[in-house]
Design a protein around this motif. Structure first.
Motif, PDB file in Angstrom:
ATOM      1  N   TYR A 192       4.424  -6.076  -6.195  1.00  9.33           N
ATOM      2  CA  TYR A 192       3.818  -6.285  -7.510  1.00  9.33           C
ATOM      3  C   TYR A 192       2.432  -6.883  -7.337  1.00  9.33           C
ATOM      4  N   CYS A 193       1.515  -6.085  -6.825  1.00  8.30           N
ATOM      5  CA  CYS A 193       0.120  -6.506  -6.710  1.00  8.30           C
ATOM      6  C   CYS A 193      -0.767  -5.280  -6.824  1.00  8.30           C
ATOM      7  N   ALA A 194      -1.987  -5.510  -7.266  1.00 10.11           N
ATOM      8  CA  ALA A 194      -2.935  -4.420  -7.456  1.00 10.11           C
ATOM      9  C   ALA A 194      -4.337  -4.954  -7.261  1.00 10.11           C
ATOM     10  N   ASN A 195      -5.197  -4.127  -6.706  1.00  7.56           N
ATOM     11  CA  ASN A 195      -6.562  -4.574  -6.420  1.00  7.56           C
ATOM     12  C   ASN A 195      -7.369  -4.873  -7.675  1.00  7.56           C
ATOM     13  N   ASP A 196      -6.993  -4.260  -8.806  1.00  5.71           N
ATOM     14  CA  ASP A 196      -7.767  -4.467 -10.031  1.00  5.71           C
ATOM     15  C   ASP A 196      -7.178  -5.566 -10.919  1.00  5.71           C
TER      16      ASP A 196
END
Length: 206
Positions: A192-196
């Motif tokens: 549950y991670c995203a660059n944005d």
């Protein structure tokens, strides 16, 4: 679908031994659904439950209340807040998860334009709260005047419309009062991670 129809999203945690039930609206503004930024934030909480147990927390612009409810389920004492029109959904989600939160959470109206945060907080949380130019200065004033030991601001990068402009202006203007310190990716749940989407701690300028 009728305008007032709602549907539940089930969010497992605690090694799937527990689950949050969060109602969302089928027809809504930005506050009636669970955004990816909120999912990323609660899974950060789930990964580090001891950091939040027993802490006094105020959440701004709570929307569905999922982040504050998650913290209360982990043992924090939480106030979830929003404008009056958002309170019914917050109260419904509070009731749906009372078996996990007990009496550690309550709902209050908090208008950034006129109200102040209570004293003695350990944490103020603002997840995806910047959409409109008119709210930038009130939100910054609220944060700079609170006495919380820690402030966490979460934002998903917007690239079009007023939300994009407001977000850029907010993060530019708030550096007058705070340093922006991103939480490192190793502290996040890798699923549950995203660059944005960035979870930042605000550190007061000396």
């Amino acid at each position: 679908m009728p305008e007032n129809e709602e549907y539940a999203r089930i969010i497992p945690f605690n090694n799937d031994e527990s689950e949050l039930t969060i109602f969302q609206e089928t027809v809504t503004d930005v506050g009636g659904v669970i955004w990816d930024s909120a999912l990323m934030t609660i899974h950060y909480f789930f990964k580090h439950p001891a950091k939040f147990e027993g802490k006094k927390v105020l959440e701004l612009g709570s929307g569905t209340g999922v982040c504050g409810i998650a913290l209360a389920a982990l043992g924090a004492d939480v106030i979830i807040t929003d404008l009056p029109e958002r309170i019914p959904l917050l109260e419904k989600n509070l009731a749906a998860n009372k078996h996990l939160t007990g009496n550690r959470i309550k709902v209050e109206v908090l208008d950034w334009m006129t109200d102040k945060t209570p004293d003695g907080l350990d944490l103020v949380l603002a997840v995806d709260c910047v959409y409109y130019n008119s709210t930038i200065t009130p939100l910054i004033d609220l944060l700079k005047n609170c006495d919380a030991k820690e402030i966490i601001v979460v934002s998903e990068e917007r690239d079009i419309g007023e939300a994009s402009v407001a977000q850029k202006t907010f993060f530019k203007n708030i550096t007058e009062f705070f340093q922006l310190v991103p939480i490192s990716q190793k502290e996040l749940d890798p699923d549950y991670c995203a660059n944005d989407i960035i979870i930042r701690k605000l550190i007061r300028n000396i």
